[in-house]
Design a protein around this motif. Structure first.
Motif, PDB file in Angstrom:
ATOM      1  N   LEU A   1       0.869  -1.172   0.000  1.00 51.12           N
ATOM      2  CA  LEU A   1       0.000   0.000   0.000  1.00 51.12           C
ATOM      3  C   LEU A   1       0.906   1.221   0.000  1.00 51.12           C
ATOM      4  O   LEU A   1       1.688   1.427   0.933  1.00 51.12           O
ATOM      5  CB  LEU A   1      -0.910   0.010   1.236  1.00 51.12           C
ATOM      6  CG  LEU A   1      -1.753   1.262   1.449  1.00 51.12           C
ATOM      7  CD1 LEU A   1      -2.695   1.500   0.276  1.00 51.12           C
ATOM      8  CD2 LEU A   1      -2.544   1.159   2.748  1.00 51.12           C
TER       9      LEU A   1
ATOM     10  N   ALA B   1     -12.093   2.120  -0.041  1.00 55.69           N
ATOM     11  CA  ALA B   1     -12.810   2.672  -1.194  1.00 55.69           C
ATOM     12  C   ALA B   1     -14.238   3.063  -0.820  1.00 55.69           C
ATOM     13  O   ALA B   1     -14.735   4.122  -1.245  1.00 55.69           O
ATOM     14  CB  ALA B   1     -12.818   1.664  -2.338  1.00 55.69           C
TER      15      ALA B   1
ATOM     16  N   LEU C   1      -5.009  -7.045   2.342  1.00 50.17           N
ATOM     17  CA  LEU C   1      -5.055  -5.828   1.537  1.00 50.17           C
ATOM     18  C   LEU C   1      -6.308  -5.763   0.667  1.00 50.17           C
ATOM     19  O   LEU C   1      -6.889  -4.689   0.487  1.00 50.17           O
ATOM     20  CB  LEU C   1      -3.795  -5.721   0.670  1.00 50.17           C
ATOM     21  CG  LEU C   1      -3.628  -4.426  -0.120  1.00 50.17           C
ATOM     22  CD1 LEU C   1      -3.596  -3.210   0.802  1.00 50.17           C
ATOM     23  CD2 LEU C   1      -2.370  -4.491  -0.970  1.00 50.17           C
TER      24      LEU C   1
ATOM     25  N   TYR D   1       1.187   5.122   0.298  1.00 53.51           N
ATOM     26  CA  TYR D   1       0.383   6.154   0.949  1.00 53.51           C
ATOM     27  C   TYR D   1       1.001   7.519   0.705  1.00 53.51           C
ATOM     28  O   TYR D   1       2.191   7.733   0.987  1.00 53.51           O
ATOM     29  CB  TYR D   1       0.318   5.865   2.448  1.00 53.51           C
ATOM     30  CG  TYR D   1      -0.399   6.916   3.251  1.00 53.51           C
ATOM     31  CD1 TYR D   1      -1.781   7.010   3.224  1.00 53.51           C
ATOM     32  CD2 TYR D   1       0.304   7.814   4.034  1.00 53.51           C
ATOM     33  CE1 TYR D   1      -2.440   7.977   3.957  1.00 53.51           C
ATOM     34  CE2 TYR D   1      -0.347   8.775   4.775  1.00 53.51           C
ATOM     35  CZ  TYR D   1      -1.719   8.851   4.727  1.00 53.51           C
ATOM     36  OH  TYR D   1      -2.368   9.814   5.457  1.00 53.51           O
TER      37      TYR D   1
ATOM     38  N   LYS E   1      -8.756  -2.656   0.947  1.00 49.20           N
ATOM     39  CA  LYS E   1      -9.044  -1.839  -0.241  1.00 49.20           C
ATOM     40  C   LYS E   1     -10.542  -1.572  -0.379  1.00 49.20           C
ATOM     41  O   LYS E   1     -10.954  -0.436  -0.640  1.00 49.20           O
ATOM     42  CB  LYS E   1      -8.516  -2.526  -1.493  1.00 49.20           C
ATOM     43  CG  LYS E   1      -8.742  -1.712  -2.758  1.00 49.20           C
ATOM     44  CD  LYS E   1      -8.378  -2.497  -3.990  1.00 49.20           C
ATOM     45  CE  LYS E   1      -9.623  -3.201  -4.459  1.00 49.20           C
ATOM     46  NZ  LYS E   1      -9.541  -3.799  -5.774  1.00 49.20           N
TER      47      LYS E   1
ATOM     48  N   ARG F   1      -2.211   3.825  -3.457  1.00 48.55           N
ATOM     49  CA  ARG F   1      -2.064   2.854  -4.544  1.00 48.55           C
ATOM     50  C   ARG F   1      -1.915   1.484  -3.920  1.00 48.55           C
ATOM     51  O   ARG F   1      -1.099   1.270  -3.035  1.00 48.55           O
ATOM     52  CB  ARG F   1      -0.851   3.176  -5.409  1.00 48.55           C
ATOM     53  CG  ARG F   1      -0.702   2.212  -6.590  1.00 48.55           C
ATOM     54  CD  ARG F   1       0.284   2.703  -7.624  1.00 48.55           C
ATOM     55  NE  ARG F   1       1.590   2.995  -7.112  1.00 48.55           N
ATOM     56  CZ  ARG F   1       2.679   2.255  -7.357  1.00 48.55           C
ATOM     57  NH1 ARG F   1       2.597   1.181  -8.105  1.00 48.55           N
ATOM     58  NH2 ARG F   1       3.840   2.614  -6.850  1.00 48.55           N
ATOM     59  N   PHE F   2      -2.741   0.554  -4.367  1.00 45.35           N
ATOM     60  CA  PHE F   2      -2.744  -0.817  -3.884  1.00 45.35           C
ATOM     61  C   PHE F   2      -2.032  -1.681  -4.923  1.00 45.35           C
ATOM     62  O   PHE F   2      -2.425  -1.688  -6.090  1.00 45.35           O
ATOM     63  CB  PHE F   2      -4.174  -1.323  -3.709  1.00 45.35           C
ATOM     64  CG  PHE F   2      -4.984  -0.492  -2.753  1.00 45.35           C
ATOM     65  CD1 PHE F   2      -5.060  -0.826  -1.411  1.00 45.35           C
ATOM     66  CD2 PHE F   2      -5.688   0.619  -3.200  1.00 45.35           C
ATOM     67  CE1 PHE F   2      -5.824  -0.069  -0.528  1.00 45.35           C
ATOM     68  CE2 PHE F   2      -6.451   1.382  -2.330  1.00 45.35           C
ATOM     69  CZ  PHE F   2      -6.514   1.038  -0.986  1.00 45.35           C
TER      70      PHE F   2
END
Length: 109
Positions: A4, A28, A20, A6, A24, A63-64
């Protein structure tokens, strides 16, 4: 192992893919509603001891990155557990050392 990213930090947060994937969805959902919250975890074995908390809000880039090509199967019970945690005053707390299925079982007990 998932990552992840950040904000503008080049150093990712390492989180198992299964955890994760659930995080997520919760993030979201909260951000889609314009809701900010904290996410906390204990540093995994092999890293410097301690714990971290980050502030999740719509203006901070996330961003994952998943290690696996295939998407994880989501556990509705774990999603509910994480959603309830994210809605609490203490924020979303995850355990990056415990498999997601075991974590969901432990939290429901």
């Amino acid at each position: 192992m998932g990552l992840l990213f950040y904000g503008s930090s080049e150093r990712p947060i390492r989180i198992p893919d299964r955890v994760l994937a659930h995080v997520k969805v919760v993030i979201a959902t909260k951000l889609r509603r314009g809701e900010s919250f904290t996410m906390s975890w204990r540093h995994p074995e092999g890293e410097e001891g301690g714990r971290s908390t980050i502030w999740i809000q719509p203006s901070i880039p996330l961003r994952f990155v998943f290690g696996s090509v295939e998407p994880e199967m989501l556990d509705p019970g774990l999603l509910q557990t994480y959603a309830n945690s994210a809605n609490s005053s203490s924020g979303l707390t995850i355990d990056v050392d415990v498999p997601a299925t075991a974590e969901a079982t432990a939290r429901r007990a």
